[in-house]
Structure formats: structure tokens, C-alpha cells
Design an enzyme around this catalytic site. Structure first.
Site, PDB file in Angstrom:
ATOM      1  N   ASP A   1      40.096 -15.909 -24.491  1.00  0.00           N
ATOM      2  CA  ASP A   1      40.736 -15.498 -23.243  1.00  0.00           C
ATOM      3  C   ASP A   1      41.502 -16.655 -22.609  1.00  0.00           C
ATOM      4  O   ASP A   1      41.101 -17.812 -22.741  1.00  0.00           O
ATOM      5  CB  ASP A   1      39.642 -14.986 -22.289  1.00  0.00           C
TER       6      ASP A   1
ATOM      7  N   GLY B   1      47.479 -16.184 -21.360  1.00  0.00           N
ATOM      8  CA  GLY B   1      48.480 -15.902 -20.327  1.00  0.00           C
ATOM      9  C   GLY B   1      48.458 -16.956 -19.232  1.00  0.00           C
ATOM     10  O   GLY B   1      49.506 -17.454 -18.799  1.00  0.00           O
TER      11      GLY B   1
ATOM     12  N   TRP C   1      47.249 -19.991 -19.455  1.00  0.00           N
ATOM     13  CA  TRP C   1      47.676 -21.274 -20.035  1.00  0.00           C
ATOM     14  C   TRP C   1      49.195 -21.380 -19.947  1.00  0.00           C
ATOM     15  O   TRP C   1      49.735 -22.420 -19.568  1.00  0.00           O
ATOM     16  CB  TRP C   1      47.215 -21.347 -21.489  1.00  0.00           C
TER      17      TRP C   1
ATOM     18  N   SER D   1      42.122  -5.738 -28.133  1.00  0.00           N
ATOM     19  CA  SER D   1      41.148  -4.707 -27.789  1.00  0.00           C
ATOM     20  C   SER D   1      41.845  -3.353 -27.633  1.00  0.00           C
ATOM     21  O   SER D   1      43.080  -3.283 -27.517  1.00  0.00           O
ATOM     22  CB  SER D   1      40.449  -5.065 -26.475  1.00  0.00           C
ATOM     23  N   THR D   2      41.043  -2.296 -27.605  1.00  0.00           N
ATOM     24  CA  THR D   2      41.612  -0.955 -27.393  1.00  0.00           C
ATOM     25  C   THR D   2      42.297  -0.892 -26.018  1.00  0.00           C
ATOM     26  O   THR D   2      43.186  -0.078 -25.811  1.00  0.00           O
ATOM     27  CB  THR D   2      40.498   0.118 -27.475  1.00  0.00           C
TER      28      THR D   2
ATOM     29  N   ASN E   1      44.034  -3.419 -24.719  1.00  0.00           N
ATOM     30  CA  ASN E   1      45.236  -4.268 -24.707  1.00  0.00           C
ATOM     31  C   ASN E   1      46.537  -3.471 -24.881  1.00  0.00           C
ATOM     32  O   ASN E   1      47.623  -3.990 -24.611  1.00  0.00           O
ATOM     33  CB  ASN E   1      45.165  -5.359 -25.786  1.00  0.00           C
TER      34      ASN E   1
ATOM     35  N   ARG F   1      32.969 -17.207 -24.677  1.00  0.00           N
ATOM     36  CA  ARG F   1      34.170 -16.696 -24.003  1.00  0.00           C
ATOM     37  C   ARG F   1      34.839 -17.853 -23.282  1.00  0.00           C
ATOM     38  O   ARG F   1      34.177 -18.604 -22.558  1.00  0.00           O
ATOM     39  CB  ARG F   1      33.844 -15.578 -23.019  1.00  0.00           C
TER      40      ARG F   1
END
Ligand code: FPP
Length: 236
Positions: free
Chosen positions: A16, A19, A21, A61-62, A64, A184
């Protein structure tokens, strides 16, 4: 110091912060994903050197699919680029590529590369690199429930026979041991529909750094943190 005798067999990672970053550097989000891809490449190498048996990363992921069309197509273009550039080295390092999720629904060019990676590395016996793509933990459990219901209707399975093993065997991760450690990055402390069933006894390590900054040294730090914890599985 990391204890080489207690390296987790299976590490899961929620990558994660790409974006954020990019935003911090006033760059487009895709520049973040590109940097994330480079970070992933180094993590795969180090995990394999450390003797990790399974590395599972949450790549798409589903949920995303809710992102902009441009970001989604950009991510899959990066995936194609990555495989075209890295497959040979992955193969040389004896890494076996495996995909978790409804990946057949992915854009055709990406799908082609994924199939090629799987086939090329199928007989490798080093680390298994599981890429979760179009993956959702709840969808995975629904799929397992449907498969079990089909067996019931067909008469090959009785209600009282349904065990945890029956569920586990019908997940994308069938045959893969549960992750001892889930990492994470980027300071978020959620599972976000990743490996819901499989994480029942996992240790969670949360790193503050954004994924593109998650270096192999950060991986070792996370493993050290894991090794500092006692795992009791509900016993004493
Ligand atoms: C999370 O950052 C990252 C993703 C949703 C995608 C992960 C993608 C890569 C590491 C590169 C592509 C890799 C593959 C294998 C397809 P975010 O965008 O959610 O970051 P943010 O929370 O800061 O916005």
C-alpha cells in the site's frame, strides 16, 4: 539480527501507498506504481534468498476496479512490462509463479503474460511467488461455498462431513500453508479483504513506509519484529 532458523514459510504483503508516494513527489499515480513494481522486484529476490517458501502479494483487489480507467490500464501495462523484463530472471532463480484470484477476467495482454509465467516456471522448486490479482477474500469464500454446495447436490459430500479442510481445499490457496506473517505498508492497519480465511493465526506487522520505499532491509526488519513475538495459537 534476523534468525535464519525461524524465517516464516509464508509471508503475505499488502503493498500500500504507491499513490501517496507519488503525490508526495508531485508525480502521477502511475509513477508510484512503477516505483512499487521496482520495490516488488527487490522484495521477491530477498525473500527468495532468505528461504521464504511462499510470498503472496496483493497486487490488484476486486475493489480496485473502482479506480480510473487510466490507472487500471496503466497498472496492467506495468505488469506486462515487468513480466517481459523479469520472467527470465525469476525462472533462473527457481521461483515458481502462481496467481490467486479471478485472473482470467484481466486484460488479454496481461493474461497472456501471466499464463506464460505460470507455464514457464511450473516445475521450479524454489520460492512460490503468489500474485493476488482480481482477488477478494470474501469472493474466494463464496466460491468455496458454491463448490461445496455443488458437491452436496451431487451427493458426493454429506452436510456433517464438511470440515475446515473442505473449505481450505476450495480456496485459491489450496495446498499452500497459511501465512505466518502478513505485512502492510504505508501505516494503514486493515486487512482489506486479503487472505481472510488464511490469516486466522497470522502475525501482522505494519510498516510506516510507502510501498515503493519498502526495501529488502525493511522486509528483514518486519521479519525480526515477527520473530520477537510469541505465537501461541490460542493455547498457553
Ligand atoms: C497500492 O497503492 C497499490 C496497488 C493498488 C497496486 C499495487 C501495484 C504494484 C505494486 C505495481 C503493479 C503490480 C502488479 C503485479 C500488477 P495505492 O495506489 O493504493 O496507494 P495509495 O493508498 O497511497 O493511493
Amino acid at each position: 539480527m534476523i534468525d535464519m532458523d525461524r524465517i516464516p514459510n509464508h509471508i503475505g504483503i499488502v503493498m500500500d501507498g504507491n499513490g501517496r508516494w507519488a503525490a508526495k513527489r508531485a508525480l502521477p499515480r502511475l509513477a508510484g506504481h512503477n516505483a512499487g513494481m521496482k520495490a516488488l522486484k527487490e522484495i521477491v529476490k530477498r525473500a527468495s534468498v532468505l528461504g521464504v517458501k511462499h510470498l503472496t502479494v496483493y497486487a490488484f483487489s476486486t475493489e480496485n476496479w473502482k479506480r480510473s480507467k487510466d490507472e487500471i490500464s496503466g497498472i496492467f501495462k506495468l505488469l506486462v512490462l515487468y513480466i517481459d523484463k523479469e520472467l527470465e530472471e525469476l525462472n533462473r532463480n527457481n521461483v515458481r509463479v502462481n496467481i490467486l484470484g479471478e485472473y482470467k477476467e484481466l486484460p488479454a495482454k496481461a493474461l497472456l503474460r501471466l499464463e506464460k509465467s505460470r507455464v514457464t516456471t511450473a516445475s521450479n522448486e524454489g520460492m512460490q511467488f503468489n500474485i493476488a490479482l482480481n482477488y477478494g477474500g470474501r469472493a474466494e469464500l463464496v466460491k468455496a461455498a458454491r463448490a461445496i454446495a455443488a458437491d452436496l447436490l451431487e451427493g458426493s459430500l454429506g452436510i456433517d462431513e464438511i470440515s475446515e479442510q473442505h473449505v481450505a481445499d476450495r480456496l485459491y490457496t489450496s495446498g499452500i500453508p497459511d501465512p505466518e506473517l502478513i505485512i502492510r505498508t504505508s501505516g494503514e492497519k486493515r486487512l482489506s479483504n486479503f487472505l481472510l480465511w488464511q490469516s486466522a493465526y497470522s502475525e501482522f506487522v505494519f510498516s510506516e513506509v510507502f510501498w515503493p520505499d519498502f526495501s529488502p532491509d525493511e522486509l528483514e526488519k518486519s521479519i525480526e519484529e515477527y520473530q520477537g513475538r510469541a505465537r501461541r495459537f490460542g493455547g498457553r
